[in-house]
Design an enzyme around this catalytic site. Structure first.
Site, PDB file in Angstrom:
ATOM      1  N   ARG A 161      89.623 100.835 -14.918  1.00 13.91           N
ATOM      2  CA  ARG A 161      90.660 101.097 -15.930  1.00 13.91           C
ATOM      3  C   ARG A 161      89.960 101.393 -17.252  1.00 13.91           C
ATOM      4  NH1 ARG A 161      95.543  96.838 -16.800  1.00 13.91           N
ATOM      5  NH2 ARG A 161      95.250  97.219 -19.018  1.00 13.91           N
ATOM      6  N   ARG A 214      91.975  95.551 -28.013  1.00 13.82           N
ATOM      7  CA  ARG A 214      93.175  94.953 -27.397  1.00 13.82           C
ATOM      8  C   ARG A 214      93.310  93.491 -27.786  1.00 13.82           C
ATOM      9  NH1 ARG A 214      91.858  96.324 -21.480  1.00 13.82           N
ATOM     10  NH2 ARG A 214      93.674  95.097 -20.914  1.00 13.82           N
TER      11      ARG A 214
HETATM   12  P1  ADP Z   1      96.948  94.122 -20.533  1.00 10.71           P
HETATM   13  O1  ADP Z   1      97.969  93.040 -20.499  1.00 10.71           O
HETATM   14  O2  ADP Z   1      95.887  93.965 -19.486  1.00 10.71           O
HETATM   15  O3  ADP Z   1      96.402  94.387 -21.902  1.00 10.71           O
HETATM   16  P2  ADP Z   1      98.987  96.147 -20.112  1.00 10.71           P
HETATM   17  O4  ADP Z   1      98.989  96.754 -18.778  1.00 10.71           O
HETATM   18  O5  ADP Z   1     100.077  95.195 -20.441  1.00 10.71           O
HETATM   19  O6  ADP Z   1      97.559  95.493 -20.209  1.00 10.71           O
HETATM   20  O7  ADP Z   1      98.975  97.264 -21.246  1.00 10.71           O
HETATM   21  C1  ADP Z   1      98.056  98.330 -21.257  1.00 10.71           C
HETATM   22  C2  ADP Z   1      98.222  99.153 -22.535  1.00 10.71           C
HETATM   23  O8  ADP Z   1      99.537  99.739 -22.561  1.00 10.71           O
HETATM   24  C3  ADP Z   1      98.140  98.385 -23.856  1.00 10.71           C
HETATM   25  O9  ADP Z   1      96.820  98.193 -24.296  1.00 10.71           O
HETATM   26  C4  ADP Z   1      98.955  99.293 -24.784  1.00 10.71           C
HETATM   27  O10 ADP Z   1      98.231 100.437 -25.161  1.00 10.71           O
HETATM   28  C5  ADP Z   1     100.083  99.746 -23.881  1.00 10.71           C
HETATM   29  N1  ADP Z   1     101.232  98.818 -23.940  1.00 10.71           N
HETATM   30  C6  ADP Z   1     101.723  98.076 -22.902  1.00 10.71           C
HETATM   31  N2  ADP Z   1     102.772  97.340 -23.284  1.00 10.71           N
HETATM   32  C7  ADP Z   1     102.965  97.588 -24.602  1.00 10.71           C
HETATM   33  C8  ADP Z   1     103.869  97.127 -25.580  1.00 10.71           C
HETATM   34  N3  ADP Z   1     104.817  96.226 -25.278  1.00 10.71           N
HETATM   35  N4  ADP Z   1     103.772  97.614 -26.837  1.00 10.71           N
HETATM   36  C9  ADP Z   1     102.842  98.521 -27.155  1.00 10.71           C
HETATM   37  N5  ADP Z   1     101.942  98.997 -26.301  1.00 10.71           N
HETATM   38  C10 ADP Z   1     101.984  98.549 -25.018  1.00 10.71           C
END
Ligand code: ADP
Length: 207
Positions: free
Chosen positions: A133, A144
Site C-alpha cells: 500500500r 498519517r
Molecule cells: P488507515 O486507518 O490505515 O490510516 P484508511 O484506510 O482508513 O487507513 O485510510 C486511508 C487514507 O484514506 C487516509 O490516509 C486518507 O487519505 C483517506 N481517508 C480515509 N478516511 C478518511 C476520512 N474520514 N477523512 C479524510 N480522509 C480519509
C-alpha cells in the site's frame, strides 16, 4: 446500534470491524476502503483523491461525508453500522451526528483501540512489504500519524463528554481485542437494532 472504531492508522480497526461484521451482522463503513475502491474503479473521485491518499493526507470532509451518507441511505435495513476510519475530524463527527439524527439514529458507542506509535510503525512496515500500500511508506505514515494526532485525536474529548468512549488495549492478540470490543458493545447494547425503531417513535424523538 452504531459503533465507531477509533484509533490511529494501523491500530487494527479494519480487522476488528470485519470480526464484528461476521459475528453480529453489522455493516462496516470504512471510508478508506470506499476511497480505495473509487481509485480502483478509475472514477473522477478516485483520480482526485489518489495523490492526497498516497501522501498520507486527509481527503476533504465534504467527500467522505457524502460517501457515508450514500451508504446510510443505501442500507436502511442494516442492524447497525461500524464506522471505521470515520470520523477523522471534528467537522466529520458533527456531520455524522447530524446525518444519523436525520435518519432517527445516533452513535451508540465509540471504542478506542490504544496502540503505541512504535508498534504501529512496525505493523505498517510489515504491511508495506506484504501488501505494497503506497501510503504505508515511512514518509506517508509519518504524515498519517501526525494528522491523526492533530485532527483526529481531538475527537476523543468530544465523545468522552457524551459518555460514549471506552478505551481498550489494542496491543493484545486479535482474539483478546475482539473479546474486549464485544464486552463493550454488550454493555452499551439496549437490545434494539436500528431497524426496529418504529417510524412514529423516530418522529417524536423517542429512540
Ligand atoms: P488507515 O486507518 O490505515 O490510516 P484508511 O484506510 O482508513 O487507513 O485510510 C486511508 C487514507 O484514506 C487516509 O490516509 C486518507 O487519505 C483517506 N481517508 C480515509 N478516511 C478518511 C476520512 N474520514 N477523512 C479524510 N480522509 C480519509
Amino acid at each position: 446500534m452504531n459503533i465507531i472504531l477509533f484509533g490511529p492508522p494501523a491500530a487494527g480497526k479494519g480487522t476488528q470491524a470485519k470480526i464484528l461484521t461476521s459475528e453480529r451482522g453489522f455493516l462496516q463503513l470504512s471510508t478508506g476502503d470506499m476511497l480505495r475502491a473509487a481509485r480502483t474503479s478509475g472514477s473522477d473521485l478516485g483520480n482526485k483523491v489518489a495523490g492526497i491518499m498516497d501522501r498520507g493526507d486527509l481527503v476533504s470532509d465534504e467527500i467522505v461525508i457524502a460517501l457515508i451518507e450514500e451508504q446510510l441511505d443505501n442500507n436502511t435495513d442494516a442492524a447497525g453500522f461500524i464506522f471505521d476510519g470515520f470520523p477523522r475530524t471534528v467537522a466529520q463527527a458533527e456531520a455524522l451526528d447530524a446525518s444519523l439524527e436525520k435518519r432517527g439514529m445516533s452513535v451508540n458507542s465509540v471504542v478506542r483501540l490504544c496502540v503505541d506509535d512504535n508498534v504501529l510503525l512496525g505493523r505498517v512496515e510489515k504491511r508495506f512489504t506484504q501488501e505494497g500500500r503506497k501510503d504505508d511508506n515511512p514518509e506517508s505514515f509519518k504524515i498519517r500519524l501526525a494528522n491523526y494526532n492533530e485532527q483526529t485525536a481531538p475527537l476523543l474529548p468530544y465523545y468522552a463528554k457524551q459518555g460514549k468512549l471506552t478505551e481498550i488495549d489494542g496491543l493484545a492478540e486479535i482474539d483478546t481485542v475482539s473479546a474486549s470490543v464485544a464486552q463493550v458493545l454488550d454493555m452499551h447494547n439496549t437490545g434494539r437494532t436500528n431497524k426496529t425503531v418504529p417510524f412514529w417513535k423516530r418522529l417524536l424523538g423517542l429512540k
